[in-house]
Design an enzyme around this catalytic site. Structure first.
Site, PDB file in Angstrom:
ATOM      1  CE  LYS A  40     -14.693 -16.618  30.704  1.00 36.74           C
ATOM      2  NZ  LYS A  40     -13.787 -16.391  29.560  1.00 36.74           N
ATOM      3  NE  ARG A 139      -8.768 -12.651  25.905  1.00 33.84           N
ATOM      4  CZ  ARG A 139      -9.896 -13.260  26.248  1.00 33.84           C
ATOM      5  NH1 ARG A 139     -10.963 -12.542  26.553  1.00 33.84           N
ATOM      6  NH2 ARG A 139      -9.981 -14.580  26.272  1.00 33.84           N
ATOM      7  CE1 TYR A 261     -34.397   9.371  41.484  1.00 33.70           C
ATOM      8  CE2 TYR A 261     -34.210   7.056  40.887  1.00 33.70           C
ATOM      9  CZ  TYR A 261     -34.209   8.053  41.849  1.00 33.70           C
ATOM     10  OH  TYR A 261     -34.003   7.736  43.154  1.00 33.70           O
ATOM     11  CG  MET A 309     -29.713   0.941  43.083  1.00 34.97           C
ATOM     12  SD  MET A 309     -29.002   1.628  44.582  1.00 34.97           S
ATOM     13  CE  MET A 309     -28.204   3.093  43.968  1.00 34.97           C
TER      14      MET A 309
HETATM   15  C1  LIG Z   1     -14.293 -17.221  28.533  1.00 35.24           C
HETATM   16  C2  LIG Z   1     -13.411 -18.103  27.725  1.00 35.24           C
HETATM   17  C3  LIG Z   1     -13.903 -19.257  27.109  1.00 35.24           C
HETATM   18  C4  LIG Z   1     -15.383 -19.586  27.071  1.00 35.24           C
HETATM   19  O1  LIG Z   1     -15.967 -18.806  26.053  1.00 35.24           O
HETATM   20  P1  LIG Z   1     -17.513 -18.925  25.674  1.00 35.24           P
HETATM   21  O2  LIG Z   1     -17.656 -18.011  24.516  1.00 35.24           O
HETATM   22  O3  LIG Z   1     -18.263 -18.457  26.870  1.00 35.24           O
HETATM   23  O4  LIG Z   1     -17.788 -20.334  25.348  1.00 35.24           O
HETATM   24  C5  LIG Z   1     -13.013 -20.117  26.495  1.00 35.24           C
HETATM   25  N1  LIG Z   1     -11.697 -19.824  26.461  1.00 35.24           N
HETATM   26  C6  LIG Z   1     -11.183 -18.708  27.013  1.00 35.24           C
HETATM   27  C7  LIG Z   1      -9.728 -18.440  26.920  1.00 35.24           C
HETATM   28  C8  LIG Z   1     -12.025 -17.796  27.647  1.00 35.24           C
HETATM   29  O5  LIG Z   1     -11.516 -16.680  28.172  1.00 35.24           O
END
Ligand SMILES: *Cc1c(COP(=O)(O)O)cnc(C)c1O
Length: 386
Positions: A40, A139, A261, A309
């Site tokens: 992802k 979640r 800054y 930046m």
């Molecule tokens: C992002 C995610 C993972 C991977 O988690 P890591 O801690 O990066 O290994 C696995 N399962 C779900 C549902 C996630 O959202």
């Protein structure tokens, strides 16, 4: 992305060989589970189109992304026989897009299940899916009550070919956290309602909680990319990223002179400074202002003043002068100063630093462990090995 290392303000080197080795290490930790991979957010910012073929060549056949479009983009980069699971499930009325692109949704709610059931009914064939259940994180996934109702209703999954029952751990990086056992018990109880279905539970950290947590399919992300899976323990993963910024300008300041800054730094004595061409727009967070350091030939050069930046300013008074000239590179992230060390300085986690790294960098993909070699030397290696 910057066309060449010469044009760029910074170079991000990504060691694909280390990702491959990390995948093998994670698979070797499993008693019998299969190791998938989470790609992802463009493989945590590292480039899913480059990472996926390497993992596929290492034997990975289960890829996870968060969004439908991430799945569509990933499809051409993995074998047709490999599964791509979309963690967020189908947004309303996108079910046929999943079918068209051969993507498997993770169904998180009764609404998503109903949409997938309807699609299967309309197409008159079973459609594969993963069913996520909530084991304590609140979640995504069906609640315990919804799972019980679903298990009692023979029509709930009609037309759906359930590939995995899945849940996600909230505190796996802390071995002793009571949530781990609590979620495991809860997930096991839910599994009893779907006894024939394989299960997926462990993220990177979960794999290291041991075989009880691994079930059938593991879902590591962070550890593949070199992030330490367990807090407070040695990191068994190979480092994957090296971030090198370039010095644009050098200067000397006198006692009492101010920097940046808001002039949040005032020199306590005469200092030598360098301005480095990496700033918060590149994911080098403003929270690093007056915290942490950059390494110049392995010597700490503290960040002084506020991060801008496009630049940050470092105190190079202790560095080797022969390494200091406009265009010279300095290490922001490296094997000596890994993500897990850098992140807490800004009050965040390595995941956030990694996924924030910007797209102004020139990216070098290497297959051999060249992270400690000079960037200019391994350019040709990159071109030959990819
Ligand atoms: C992002 C995610 C993972 C991977 O988690 P890591 O801690 O990066 O290994 C696995 N399962 C779900 C549902 C996630 O959202």
């Amino acid at each position: 992305m910057a066309e060449s290392a010469a044009h760029a303000g910074a170079v991000l080197t990504i060691d694909l060989g280390a990702i491959r080795d990390n995948y093998h290490l994670l698979q070797s930790r499993a008693l019998r589970a299969t190791c998938g991979a989470v790609l992802k957010a463009n493989a945590y910012g590292l480039g899913a189109s480059r990472v996926a073929p390497v993992l596929a060549a290492a034997g990975c056949r289960h890829f996870f992304v968060a969004h439908l479009d991430e799945g569509v983009r990933l499809r051409p980069h993995v074998p047709a026989s490999a599964d791509i699971y979309v963690l967020h499930g189908p947004p309303a009325n996108t079910e046929y897009e999943f079918v068209r692109h051969n993507l498997t949704p993770v169904l998180n709610s009764t609404v998503q299940v109903a949409g997938w059931r309807r699609a299967a009914h309309t197409l008159e064939r079973p459609l594969p899916a993963v069913l996520q259940v909530d084991s304590g994180m609140s979640r995504l996934g069906l609640s315990k009550e919804e799972v019980n109702a679903a298990a009692d209703d023979a029509d709930f999954l009609r037309g759906i070919k359930l590939r995995y029952l899945m849940s996600h751990l909230a505190c796996a990086e802390e071995r002793e956290h009571p949530m781990n056992q609590c979620q495991l018990s809860s997930f096991r109880a839910i599994r009893e309602r779907f006894p024939a279905c394989p299960a997926s539970f462990a993220n990177s950290s979960g794999i290291f909680l041991g075989p009880d947590y691994q079930f059938d399919l593991m879902r590591p992300g962070a550890a593949l990319y070199g992030i330490a899976p367990m807090s407070g323990a040695d990191n068994p993963m190979k480092p994957v990223v090296r971030l090198q910024g370039k010095i644009i300008q050098l200067r000397r300041i006198e006692t009492g002179d101010r920097v940046g800054y808001g002039v949040t730094y005032r020199a306590p004595s005469a200092r030598r400074l360098a301005t480095v061409s990496v700033g918060y727009a590149d994911g080098w967070l403003r929270a690093f202002s007056n915290r942490g350091a950059v390494l110049v030939g392995g010597v700490r050069a503290p960040i002084v003043g506020n991060v801008s930046m496009d630049t940050c300013t470092i105190d190079i008074s202790d560095a080797d002068p022969s390494l200091l000239y406009p265009g010279a590179t300095v290490d922001l992230i490296s094997a000596e100063q890994p993500l897990d060390v850098v992140a807490p300085l800004s009050g965040t986690i390595a995941y956030e630093i990694l996924t924030s790294l910007g797209d102004r960098y020139h990216r070098e993909y290497v297959e051999a462990p060249h992270l400690n070699a000079d960037v200019n030397q391994n350019t040709s290696v990159t071109e030959l090995s990819i």
